[in-house]
Design a protein around this motif. Structure first.
Motif, PDB file in Angstrom:
ATOM      1  N   GLU A 204       5.735  -6.120   7.682  1.00 60.16           N
ATOM      2  CA  GLU A 204       5.235  -4.338   7.637  1.00 60.16           C
ATOM      3  C   GLU A 204       5.477  -3.768   7.926  1.00 60.16           C
ATOM      4  OE1 GLU A 204       2.011  -5.489  10.423  1.00 60.16           O
ATOM      5  OE2 GLU A 204       3.335  -5.824  11.743  1.00 60.16           O
ATOM      6  N   MET A 205       5.522  -2.103   7.500  1.00 62.67           N
ATOM      7  CA  MET A 205       5.952  -1.485   8.467  1.00 62.67           C
ATOM      8  C   MET A 205       4.912  -0.108   8.981  1.00 62.67           C
ATOM      9  SD  MET A 205       7.102   2.367   6.209  1.00 62.67           S
ATOM     10  CE  MET A 205       7.082   3.918   7.228  1.00 62.67           C
ATOM     11  N   LEU A 206       5.278   0.097  10.445  1.00 64.65           N
ATOM     12  CA  LEU A 206       3.780  -0.110  11.631  1.00 64.65           C
ATOM     13  C   LEU A 206       4.487   1.853  11.944  1.00 64.65           C
ATOM     14  CD1 LEU A 206       4.277  -2.136  13.994  1.00 64.65           C
ATOM     15  CD2 LEU A 206       3.177  -2.120  12.581  1.00 64.65           C
ATOM     16  N   VAL A 207       3.458   2.160  12.144  1.00 63.95           N
ATOM     17  CA  VAL A 207       3.122   4.005  12.488  1.00 63.95           C
ATOM     18  C   VAL A 207       2.620   4.306  12.912  1.00 63.95           C
ATOM     19  CG1 VAL A 207       2.756   6.248  10.773  1.00 63.95           C
ATOM     20  CG2 VAL A 207       3.510   4.220   9.504  1.00 63.95           C
ATOM     21  N   ASP A 208       2.950   4.655  14.503  1.00 64.25           N
ATOM     22  CA  ASP A 208       2.566   4.890  15.543  1.00 64.25           C
ATOM     23  C   ASP A 208       1.770   6.116  15.459  1.00 64.25           C
ATOM     24  OD1 ASP A 208       2.203   4.314  18.574  1.00 64.25           O
ATOM     25  OD2 ASP A 208       3.775   6.018  19.059  1.00 64.25           O
TER      26      ASP A 208
ATOM     27  N   LEU B  27       5.541   1.081   1.435  1.00 62.85           N
ATOM     28  CA  LEU B  27       6.019   0.097   1.215  1.00 62.85           C
ATOM     29  C   LEU B  27       6.479  -0.818   0.019  1.00 62.85           C
ATOM     30  CD1 LEU B  27       8.456  -2.374   3.218  1.00 62.85           C
ATOM     31  CD2 LEU B  27       5.945  -3.117   3.897  1.00 62.85           C
ATOM     32  N   ALA B  28       7.639  -0.479  -0.381  1.00 69.65           N
ATOM     33  CA  ALA B  28       7.591  -1.094  -2.183  1.00 69.65           C
ATOM     34  C   ALA B  28       8.362  -2.044  -1.547  1.00 69.65           C
ATOM     35  CB  ALA B  28       8.593  -0.029  -2.518  1.00 69.65           C
TER      36      ALA B  28
ATOM     37  N   ALA C 181       0.745  -1.376   0.167  1.00 69.88           N
ATOM     38  CA  ALA C 181      -0.309   0.149  -0.360  1.00 69.88           C
ATOM     39  C   ALA C 181       0.912   1.312  -0.435  1.00 69.88           C
ATOM     40  CB  ALA C 181      -0.918  -0.304   0.974  1.00 69.88           C
ATOM     41  N   ARG C 182       0.445   2.282  -0.754  1.00 69.31           N
ATOM     42  CA  ARG C 182       0.739   3.363  -0.704  1.00 69.31           C
ATOM     43  C   ARG C 182      -0.082   4.518  -0.460  1.00 69.31           C
ATOM     44  NH1 ARG C 182       5.142   5.767  -5.272  1.00 69.31           N
ATOM     45  NH2 ARG C 182       4.272   7.815  -5.787  1.00 69.31           N
TER      46      ARG C 182
END
Length: 264
Positions: free
Chosen positions: A251-255, A231-232, A92-93
């Motif tokens: 996965e990339m996590l964003v707080d 996340l590419a 996803a972007r």
């Protein structure tokens, strides 16, 4: 519980920001569950047809919980290796364009990068109106980039018509961070009419200043920009040393994401 601590934090931040003149104008604390808040985020899928100009391997999806979901107080951007799409990977972007567009301010994101060879997570900004022309003439600000084959490094970069990676003239700094892929860090940009300052956990790690007689070729950063979190997989840079197919899903996590601007 997170909301309670957030309220306390906001009280502290307001008291601090008033001293420097910054005020919170936009934020997402991800204190809900489900798809990302549609009043703040959209999905960018337009580049799927041409691999986003970087020969990337992912197919970006929209409104799909498998690739972008808010849970446990965080945004999860998830890359999968799977069939059924025009590429072997999905991800996803997310963009704030039309829902969060700013000229100058402090953009702050607390996040944990996705790790593994072939990943290419980023927190960055593009122009909302492209008034100086297509890329790179209208500029790009990379608040943070990471490539999985260099697990101890983070990168901070700007691109303009005069300074960009195609010409090999881009302005950047790479920082060694041993725990880059294991821990959360706060990535921030302070952007004014004369400079872009980049911070890692409140420590300045890169500075790009407007030159004395700069044209838009050197300084296109006097127009509105919006934020991108993505996340590419693979690509000219992220896939330079191949892709480890055993890491998926990753996965990339964003707080949180917070945007501040100074009082007019």
């Amino acid at each position: 519980m997170k909301l309670f601590y957030f309220v306390l934090l906001m009280i502290f931040l307001v008291s601090c920001s008033s001293k420097s003149g910054y005020q919170l104008v936009w934020s997402d604390e991800f204190d809900y569950a489900g798809l990302p808040d549609s009043s703040k985020w959209s999905y960018d899928v337009e580049g799927n047809a041409w691999q986003w100009g970087n020969n990337e391997l992912q197919h970006y999806t929209a409104n799909r919980l498998e690739n972008a979901v808010v849970k446990d107080g965080q945004l999860h951007i998830i890359a999968h290796k799977e069939d059924g799409f025009n590429r072997s990977y999905t991800s996803a972007r997310l963009v704030t364009k039309g829902k969060g567009d700013w000229l100058y301010g402090r953009i702050e994101v607390r996040a944990k990068v996705a790790s593994g060879k072939g990943t290419w997570p980023a927190i960055w900004m593009l122009p909302s109106d492209w008034e100086y022309g297509g890329w790179p003439d209208s500029g790009e600000i990379d608040i943070m980039e990471y490539v999985g084959y260099a697990p101890d490094s983070l990168f901070f970069t700007v691109h303009t018509g005069a300074y960009n990676h195609v010409k090999g003239t881009h302005k950047a700094n790479g920082v060694l961070v041993p725990d880059a892929e294991h821990d959360y860090h706060v990535y921030a940009l302070e952007w004014t009419a004369s400079k872009c300052l980049f911070f890692l956990d409140d420590e300045k790690v890169f500075e790009f200043k407007k030159e004395e007689r700069a044209t838009s070729a050197e300084w296109p950063f006097d127009k509105r920009f919006h934020l991108i979190v993505n996340l590419a997989v693979g690509g000219n840079w992220g896939g330079k040393h191949g892709v480890d197919e055993t890491i998926f899903p990753c996965e990339m996590l964003v707080d949180y994401v917070r945007v501040y601007q100074k009082d007019k």
